[in-house]
Design a protein around this motif. Structure first.
Motif, PDB file in Angstrom:
ATOM      1  N   LEU A  42       5.165  17.868   4.828  1.00 22.11           N
ATOM      2  CA  LEU A  42       4.161  17.678   3.780  1.00 22.11           C
ATOM      3  C   LEU A  42       3.620  19.019   3.289  1.00 22.11           C
ATOM      4  O   LEU A  42       3.421  19.225   2.095  1.00 22.11           O
ATOM      5  CB  LEU A  42       3.013  16.821   4.326  1.00 22.11           C
ATOM      6  CG  LEU A  42       3.102  15.323   4.079  1.00 22.11           C
ATOM      7  CD1 LEU A  42       2.000  14.598   4.833  1.00 22.11           C
ATOM      8  CD2 LEU A  42       3.013  14.999   2.592  1.00 22.11           C
ATOM      9  N   LEU A  84      -0.824  11.839  -3.904  1.00 23.65           N
ATOM     10  CA  LEU A  84       0.093  11.241  -2.926  1.00 23.65           C
ATOM     11  C   LEU A  84      -0.155   9.739  -2.825  1.00 23.65           C
ATOM     12  O   LEU A  84      -1.298   9.299  -2.705  1.00 23.65           O
ATOM     13  CB  LEU A  84      -0.139  11.833  -1.532  1.00 23.65           C
ATOM     14  CG  LEU A  84       0.559  13.127  -1.111  1.00 23.65           C
ATOM     15  CD1 LEU A  84       0.217  13.421   0.343  1.00 23.65           C
ATOM     16  CD2 LEU A  84       2.056  13.042  -1.299  1.00 23.65           C
ATOM     17  N   VAL A 110       0.957   6.791  -0.295  1.00 22.27           N
ATOM     18  CA  VAL A 110       1.557   6.671   1.038  1.00 22.27           C
ATOM     19  C   VAL A 110       1.502   5.217   1.508  1.00 22.27           C
ATOM     20  O   VAL A 110       0.422   4.692   1.789  1.00 22.27           O
ATOM     21  CB  VAL A 110       0.813   7.559   2.055  1.00 22.27           C
ATOM     22  CG1 VAL A 110       1.454   7.454   3.437  1.00 22.27           C
ATOM     23  CG2 VAL A 110       0.787   9.008   1.586  1.00 22.27           C
ATOM     24  N   THR A 138       2.782   8.389   8.481  1.00 13.13           N
ATOM     25  CA  THR A 138       1.884   9.265   7.727  1.00 13.13           C
ATOM     26  C   THR A 138       0.533   8.612   7.485  1.00 13.13           C
ATOM     27  O   THR A 138      -0.486   9.299   7.380  1.00 13.13           O
ATOM     28  CB  THR A 138       2.539   9.673   6.391  1.00 13.13           C
ATOM     29  OG1 THR A 138       3.800  10.287   6.678  1.00 13.13           O
ATOM     30  CG2 THR A 138       1.679  10.661   5.631  1.00 13.13           C
ATOM     31  N   TRP A 177       5.248   9.220  -0.809  1.00 11.61           N
ATOM     32  CA  TRP A 177       5.701   9.807   0.467  1.00 11.61           C
ATOM     33  C   TRP A 177       5.821   8.646   1.455  1.00 11.61           C
ATOM     34  O   TRP A 177       4.837   8.123   1.932  1.00 11.61           O
ATOM     35  CB  TRP A 177       4.678  10.847   0.939  1.00 11.61           C
ATOM     36  CG  TRP A 177       5.024  11.501   2.250  1.00 11.61           C
ATOM     37  CD1 TRP A 177       4.614  11.131   3.499  1.00 11.61           C
ATOM     38  CD2 TRP A 177       5.851  12.658   2.448  1.00 11.61           C
ATOM     39  NE1 TRP A 177       5.131  11.966   4.456  1.00 11.61           N
ATOM     40  CE2 TRP A 177       5.891  12.911   3.832  1.00 11.61           C
ATOM     41  CE3 TRP A 177       6.557  13.487   1.578  1.00 11.61           C
ATOM     42  CZ2 TRP A 177       6.610  13.981   4.380  1.00 11.61           C
ATOM     43  CZ3 TRP A 177       7.273  14.548   2.127  1.00 11.61           C
ATOM     44  CH2 TRP A 177       7.296  14.790   3.510  1.00 11.61           C
ATOM     45  N   TYR A 180      10.845  10.273   3.890  1.00 12.35           N
ATOM     46  CA  TYR A 180      11.057  11.026   5.146  1.00 12.35           C
ATOM     47  C   TYR A 180      11.650  10.028   6.144  1.00 12.35           C
ATOM     48  O   TYR A 180      11.018   9.100   6.574  1.00 12.35           O
ATOM     49  CB  TYR A 180       9.749  11.676   5.632  1.00 12.35           C
ATOM     50  CG  TYR A 180       8.672  10.736   6.056  1.00 12.35           C
ATOM     51  CD1 TYR A 180       7.794  10.189   5.144  1.00 12.35           C
ATOM     52  CD2 TYR A 180       8.521  10.381   7.393  1.00 12.35           C
ATOM     53  CE1 TYR A 180       6.804   9.311   5.532  1.00 12.35           C
ATOM     54  CE2 TYR A 180       7.531   9.510   7.797  1.00 12.35           C
ATOM     55  CZ  TYR A 180       6.678   8.968   6.853  1.00 12.35           C
ATOM     56  OH  TYR A 180       5.700   8.085   7.241  1.00 12.35           O
TER      57      TYR A 180
END
Length: 287
Positions: free
Chosen positions: A18, A31, A33, A38, A87, A116
């Motif tokens: 990040l 962001l 999420v 995360t 993300w 990720y």
């Protein structure tokens, strides 16, 4: 933009990943999420969160739709220089969130999506995902997964979006170069980032970068980008079309307890899968 002191596990690469992302995208980043590791790392447990930029926590399946709405809202306000980033982990990307991800890609929404990939549902107990590799132990595949990993970056590329890339924390310059390139484009951009997980993959927490490097060196995790339909290998993967330059997959598997129950026949099956994948990449690189 990402402060020290968070709830990440020892050896977890997510905070550094990040950090590296935000170094490039800058302060005007939003962001989004979905539920994931995360969400825990950025969670409000001590009266604050380590991110100094706006963060929207969303339900598993909703992140691409929310990011699309945020990007539209910013455009209507004339804030064209902001970067909206999803993300998300592999489960939220390849399984539960895939429908809204595909929809946002098909509409060519002006967002950057970073998956990720720690290859399982790590924050809820190491359950199998569609991106868990063949042979890997998880709590829902106790004798090893029987299916091969979903080729998600190539599936997203089939949506004919402006930019798709793979990346690794072991090759930080390559990763940040791809983030920089993606930031400079409009429309839907996708980066698939291998994110080794010490507790889920069962390796020593001091080996995170080494494991990520071996994934590239053995060819299991090729580094490439597809820019406006043009495919090219990048960084250390440029020379790995030549099989003699690749390390055997066993070099990657032996450090990880999740592969400890694989038989020699299963290791060979995985090696054959990797070799076949590289033949396909070779053909893509010729076009």
């Amino acid at each position: 933009m990402f402060l020290r002191g968070n709830a990440a596990c020892p050896g977890c690469p997510i905070p550094k990943e990040l950090d590296a992302l935000l170094e490039v995208t800058g302060k005007k980043t939003v962001l989004v999420v979905p539920a994931s590791c995360t969400s825990v790392i950025l969670g409000d447990t001590q009266g604050g969160q380590p991110a100094t930029i706006p963060v929207i926590h969303s339900a598993f399946a909703a992140a691409p739709a929310i990011a699309s709405g945020v990007a539209s809202s910013l455009r209507m306000r004339g804030e064209e220089d902001a970067t909206v980033v999803v993300w998300a982990g592999d489960g939220g990307t390849g399984d539960i969130g895939f429908a809204s991800l595909s929809g946002a890609a098909e509409r060519n929404e002006n967002i950057l999506y970073v998956c990720y990939d720690n290859e399982a549902y790590m924050n809820t107990g190491i359950q199998r995902s569609g991106l868990t590799p063949y042979g890997a132990w998880t709590t829902t595949t106790p004798s090893g997964k029987r299916e091969f990993k979903k080729p998600l970056p190539l599936i997203i590329a089939e949506h004919r979006v402006p930019y798709v890339a793979t990346a690794s924390i072991a090759y930080l310059n390559d990763y940040q170069s791809k983030v920089r390139k993606a930031k400079g484009k409009k429309g839907f951009r996708y980066i698939h980032l291998l994110s080794p997980c010490p507790p889920g993959w069962r390796f020593d927490a001091g080996l995170t970068v080494e494991i990520a490097k071996l994934a590239v060196e053995t060819g299991i995790w090729p580094l490439y980008e597809i820019e406006n339909g043009e495919f090219r290998l990048t960084s250390a993967s440029k020379v790995l079309v030549d099989k003699s330059k690749r390390k055997p997959v066993e070099a990657y598997l032996r450090y990880q307890g999740r592969f400890s129950k694989m038989t020699p026949e299963e290791v060979k099956a995985l090696q054959d899968y990797v070799d076949k994948m590289w033949e396909e990449l070779r053909e893509m690189a010729k076009k």
